[in-house]
Motif scaffolding. Structure first.
Motif, PDB file in Angstrom:
ATOM      1  N   GLY A   8       1.228 -51.164   9.272  1.00  0.00           N
ATOM      2  CA  GLY A   8      -0.202 -50.898   9.192  1.00  0.00           C
ATOM      3  C   GLY A   8      -0.605 -50.293   7.861  1.00  0.00           C
ATOM      4  O   GLY A   8      -1.621 -50.683   7.272  1.00  0.00           O
ATOM      5  N   ARG A   9       0.197 -49.361   7.378  1.00  0.00           N
ATOM      6  CA  ARG A   9      -0.114 -48.739   6.081  1.00  0.00           C
ATOM      7  C   ARG A   9      -0.013 -49.764   4.948  1.00  0.00           C
ATOM      8  O   ARG A   9      -0.831 -49.763   4.019  1.00  0.00           O
ATOM      9  CB  ARG A   9       0.809 -47.552   5.831  1.00  0.00           C
ATOM     10  CG  ARG A   9       0.461 -46.347   6.703  1.00  0.00           C
ATOM     11  CD  ARG A   9       1.184 -45.090   6.263  1.00  0.00           C
ATOM     12  NE  ARG A   9       2.632 -45.216   6.353  1.00  0.00           N
ATOM     13  CZ  ARG A   9       3.361 -44.863   7.407  1.00  0.00           C
ATOM     14  NH1 ARG A   9       2.774 -44.368   8.472  1.00  0.00           N
ATOM     15  NH2 ARG A   9       4.672 -44.999   7.394  1.00  0.00           N
ATOM     16  N   ILE A  10       0.970 -50.660   5.043  1.00  0.00           N
ATOM     17  CA  ILE A  10       1.124 -51.693   4.027  1.00  0.00           C
ATOM     18  C   ILE A  10      -0.081 -52.638   4.041  1.00  0.00           C
ATOM     19  O   ILE A  10      -0.631 -52.982   2.991  1.00  0.00           O
ATOM     20  CB  ILE A  10       2.448 -52.460   4.222  1.00  0.00           C
ATOM     21  CG1 ILE A  10       3.634 -51.549   3.891  1.00  0.00           C
ATOM     22  CG2 ILE A  10       2.481 -53.725   3.377  1.00  0.00           C
ATOM     23  CD1 ILE A  10       4.973 -52.099   4.302  1.00  0.00           C
ATOM     24  N   ALA A  19      -2.712 -53.265   1.056  1.00  0.00           N
ATOM     25  CA  ALA A  19      -2.966 -54.614   0.556  1.00  0.00           C
ATOM     26  C   ALA A  19      -4.445 -54.960   0.676  1.00  0.00           C
ATOM     27  O   ALA A  19      -5.025 -55.588  -0.223  1.00  0.00           O
ATOM     28  CB  ALA A  19      -2.123 -55.632   1.314  1.00  0.00           C
ATOM     29  N   GLY A  20      -5.059 -54.532   1.757  1.00  0.00           N
ATOM     30  CA  GLY A  20      -6.487 -54.762   1.933  1.00  0.00           C
ATOM     31  C   GLY A  20      -7.318 -54.032   0.899  1.00  0.00           C
ATOM     32  O   GLY A  20      -8.325 -54.552   0.409  1.00  0.00           O
ATOM     33  N   ASP A  21      -6.885 -52.817   0.558  1.00  0.00           N
ATOM     34  CA  ASP A  21      -7.580 -52.058  -0.494  1.00  0.00           C
ATOM     35  C   ASP A  21      -7.450 -52.763  -1.842  1.00  0.00           C
ATOM     36  O   ASP A  21      -8.419 -52.879  -2.593  1.00  0.00           O
ATOM     37  CB  ASP A  21      -7.022 -50.638  -0.608  1.00  0.00           C
ATOM     38  CG  ASP A  21      -7.521 -49.720   0.499  1.00  0.00           C
ATOM     39  OD1 ASP A  21      -8.599 -50.001   1.075  1.00  0.00           O
ATOM     40  OD2 ASP A  21      -6.834 -48.720   0.778  1.00  0.00           O
ATOM     41  N   LEU A  22      -6.239 -53.227  -2.136  1.00  0.00           N
ATOM     42  CA  LEU A  22      -6.002 -53.877  -3.426  1.00  0.00           C
ATOM     43  C   LEU A  22      -6.763 -55.196  -3.569  1.00  0.00           C
ATOM     44  O   LEU A  22      -7.240 -55.531  -4.652  1.00  0.00           O
ATOM     45  CB  LEU A  22      -4.506 -54.135  -3.630  1.00  0.00           C
ATOM     46  CG  LEU A  22      -3.649 -52.904  -3.892  1.00  0.00           C
ATOM     47  CD1 LEU A  22      -2.170 -53.287  -3.884  1.00  0.00           C
ATOM     48  CD2 LEU A  22      -4.019 -52.262  -5.207  1.00  0.00           C
ATOM     49  N   THR A  23      -6.863 -55.929  -2.464  1.00  0.00           N
ATOM     50  CA  THR A  23      -7.513 -57.242  -2.514  1.00  0.00           C
ATOM     51  C   THR A  23      -8.958 -57.196  -2.061  1.00  0.00           C
ATOM     52  O   THR A  23      -9.626 -58.226  -2.025  1.00  0.00           O
ATOM     53  CB  THR A  23      -6.740 -58.249  -1.637  1.00  0.00           C
ATOM     54  OG1 THR A  23      -6.732 -57.774  -0.284  1.00  0.00           O
ATOM     55  CG2 THR A  23      -5.330 -58.451  -2.149  1.00  0.00           C
ATOM     56  N   ASP A  24      -9.426 -56.005  -1.700  1.00  0.00           N
ATOM     57  CA  ASP A  24     -10.788 -55.805  -1.201  1.00  0.00           C
ATOM     58  C   ASP A  24     -11.054 -56.677   0.035  1.00  0.00           C
ATOM     59  O   ASP A  24     -12.101 -57.295   0.171  1.00  0.00           O
ATOM     60  CB  ASP A  24     -11.813 -56.093  -2.305  1.00  0.00           C
ATOM     61  CG  ASP A  24     -13.123 -55.355  -2.058  1.00  0.00           C
ATOM     62  OD1 ASP A  24     -13.095 -54.321  -1.376  1.00  0.00           O
ATOM     63  OD2 ASP A  24     -14.167 -55.839  -2.546  1.00  0.00           O
ATOM     64  N   ASN A  25     -10.054 -56.720   0.932  1.00  0.00           N
ATOM     65  CA  ASN A  25     -10.110 -57.529   2.146  1.00  0.00           C
ATOM     66  C   ASN A  25     -10.291 -56.599   3.342  1.00  0.00           C
ATOM     67  O   ASN A  25      -9.350 -55.953   3.795  1.00  0.00           O
ATOM     68  CB  ASN A  25      -8.829 -58.353   2.276  1.00  0.00           C
ATOM     69  CG  ASN A  25      -8.832 -59.285   3.458  1.00  0.00           C
ATOM     70  OD1 ASN A  25      -9.499 -59.048   4.447  1.00  0.00           O
ATOM     71  ND2 ASN A  25      -8.053 -60.352   3.349  1.00  0.00           N
ATOM     72  N   LEU A  68      -8.110 -57.326   6.536  1.00  0.00           N
ATOM     73  CA  LEU A  68      -6.725 -56.880   6.408  1.00  0.00           C
ATOM     74  C   LEU A  68      -6.634 -55.361   6.597  1.00  0.00           C
ATOM     75  O   LEU A  68      -5.709 -54.866   7.253  1.00  0.00           O
ATOM     76  CB  LEU A  68      -6.155 -57.289   5.047  1.00  0.00           C
ATOM     77  CG  LEU A  68      -4.656 -57.136   4.840  1.00  0.00           C
ATOM     78  CD1 LEU A  68      -3.870 -57.892   5.907  1.00  0.00           C
ATOM     79  CD2 LEU A  68      -4.262 -57.637   3.462  1.00  0.00           C
ATOM     80  N   LYS A  69      -7.600 -54.645   6.075  1.00  0.00           N
ATOM     81  CA  LYS A  69      -7.629 -53.186   6.272  1.00  0.00           C
ATOM     82  C   LYS A  69      -7.772 -52.847   7.749  1.00  0.00           C
ATOM     83  O   LYS A  69      -7.094 -51.952   8.261  1.00  0.00           O
ATOM     84  CB  LYS A  69      -8.774 -52.562   5.482  1.00  0.00           C
ATOM     85  CG  LYS A  69      -8.525 -52.444   3.997  1.00  0.00           C
ATOM     86  CD  LYS A  69      -9.582 -51.572   3.349  1.00  0.00           C
ATOM     87  CE  LYS A  69     -10.555 -52.406   2.580  1.00  0.00           C
ATOM     88  NZ  LYS A  69     -11.541 -51.617   1.829  1.00  0.00           N
ATOM     89  N   LYS A  70      -8.651 -53.572   8.453  1.00  0.00           N
ATOM     90  CA  LYS A  70      -8.850 -53.327   9.889  1.00  0.00           C
ATOM     91  C   LYS A  70      -7.581 -53.616  10.675  1.00  0.00           C
ATOM     92  O   LYS A  70      -7.210 -52.859  11.576  1.00  0.00           O
ATOM     93  CB  LYS A  70     -10.001 -54.184  10.418  1.00  0.00           C
ATOM     94  CG  LYS A  70     -11.361 -53.729   9.975  1.00  0.00           C
ATOM     95  CD  LYS A  70     -12.444 -54.663  10.502  1.00  0.00           C
ATOM     96  CE  LYS A  70     -13.789 -54.311   9.907  1.00  0.00           C
ATOM     97  NZ  LYS A  70     -14.836 -55.274  10.312  1.00  0.00           N
ATOM     98  N   ASP A  71      -6.923 -54.734  10.334  1.00  0.00           N
ATOM     99  CA  ASP A  71      -5.657 -55.065  11.000  1.00  0.00           C
ATOM    100  C   ASP A  71      -4.625 -53.966  10.764  1.00  0.00           C
ATOM    101  O   ASP A  71      -3.866 -53.606  11.667  1.00  0.00           O
ATOM    102  CB  ASP A  71      -5.102 -56.394  10.483  1.00  0.00           C
ATOM    103  CG  ASP A  71      -5.833 -57.604  11.039  1.00  0.00           C
ATOM    104  OD1 ASP A  71      -6.592 -57.438  12.021  1.00  0.00           O
ATOM    105  OD2 ASP A  71      -5.643 -58.701  10.484  1.00  0.00           O
ATOM    106  N   GLY A  72      -4.593 -53.454   9.549  1.00  0.00           N
ATOM    107  CA  GLY A  72      -3.659 -52.382   9.232  1.00  0.00           C
ATOM    108  C   GLY A  72      -3.927 -51.129  10.033  1.00  0.00           C
ATOM    109  O   GLY A  72      -3.009 -50.476  10.519  1.00  0.00           O
ATOM    110  N   LYS A  73      -5.202 -50.796  10.185  1.00  0.00           N
ATOM    111  CA  LYS A  73      -5.560 -49.616  10.984  1.00  0.00           C
ATOM    112  C   LYS A  73      -5.163 -49.804  12.441  1.00  0.00           C
ATOM    113  O   LYS A  73      -4.682 -48.870  13.093  1.00  0.00           O
ATOM    114  CB  LYS A  73      -7.047 -49.324  10.863  1.00  0.00           C
ATOM    115  CG  LYS A  73      -7.427 -48.755   9.518  1.00  0.00           C
ATOM    116  CD  LYS A  73      -8.907 -48.445   9.432  1.00  0.00           C
ATOM    117  CE  LYS A  73      -9.244 -47.914   8.038  1.00  0.00           C
ATOM    118  NZ  LYS A  73     -10.656 -47.555   7.916  1.00  0.00           N
ATOM    119  N   LYS A  74      -5.348 -51.027  12.961  1.00  0.00           N
ATOM    120  CA  LYS A  74      -4.947 -51.318  14.343  1.00  0.00           C
ATOM    121  C   LYS A  74      -3.436 -51.177  14.513  1.00  0.00           C
ATOM    122  O   LYS A  74      -2.965 -50.588  15.485  1.00  0.00           O
ATOM    123  CB  LYS A  74      -5.375 -52.731  14.736  1.00  0.00           C
ATOM    124  CG  LYS A  74      -6.851 -52.903  14.946  1.00  0.00           C
ATOM    125  CD  LYS A  74      -7.161 -54.356  15.303  1.00  0.00           C
ATOM    126  CE  LYS A  74      -8.642 -54.639  15.288  1.00  0.00           C
ATOM    127  NZ  LYS A  74      -8.933 -56.064  15.521  1.00  0.00           N
TER     128      LYS A  74
END
Length: 86
Positions: free
Chosen positions: A35-37, A41-47, A50-56
Motif C-alpha cells: 500500500g505504501r509503495i 507511485a501514485g504521488d510520483l505519477t499524480d495518479n 493508485l493512491k486510493k488503492d494504496g490506502k486501501k
C-alpha cells in the motif's frame, strides 16, 4: 527431504501457516508495504486511483495485523485456561 516450512504454498499461492506456529507469516506486513509503495507511485505519477488503492491496501494490512493480535491474545488466554485446569 522436507521442504522449508516458509516455502509451503496453498493452491492460490499464499503462504501456509508454518508447522511450528500455525500462523501466516507477515500477513498484514506485505499489504501495508504494498500500500505504501502504491501510494508513493501514485504521488510520483499524480495518479489518484493508485493512491486510493494504496490506502486501501495499507488499511487492509493494518486490519490483518489487528486481527492477528486479537487471535494471539485469545490463544494466550486459552492456553492459560488449559494450563490452570491441569
Amino acid at each position: 527431504m522436507q521442504p522449508d516450512a516458509v516455502t509451503h504454498r496453498n493452491p492460490v499461492g499464499r503462504p501456509r501457516p508454518t508447522p511450528d506456529t500455525k500462523e501466516y507469516p507477515m500477513s498484514g506486513t506485505a499489504d501495508k508495504a504494498s500500500g505504501r509503495i502504491k501510494q508513493a507511485a501514485g504521488d510520483l505519477t499524480d495518479n489518484d486511483d493508485l493512491k486510493k488503492d494504496g490506502k486501501k491496501d495499507e488499511a487492509a494490512g493494518k486490519a490483518k495485523d489487528a486481527v492477528d493480535s486479537v487471535k494471539d491474545k485469545a490463544g494466550d488466554a486459552i492456553d492459560k485456561i488449559k494450563d490452570a485446569s491441569k
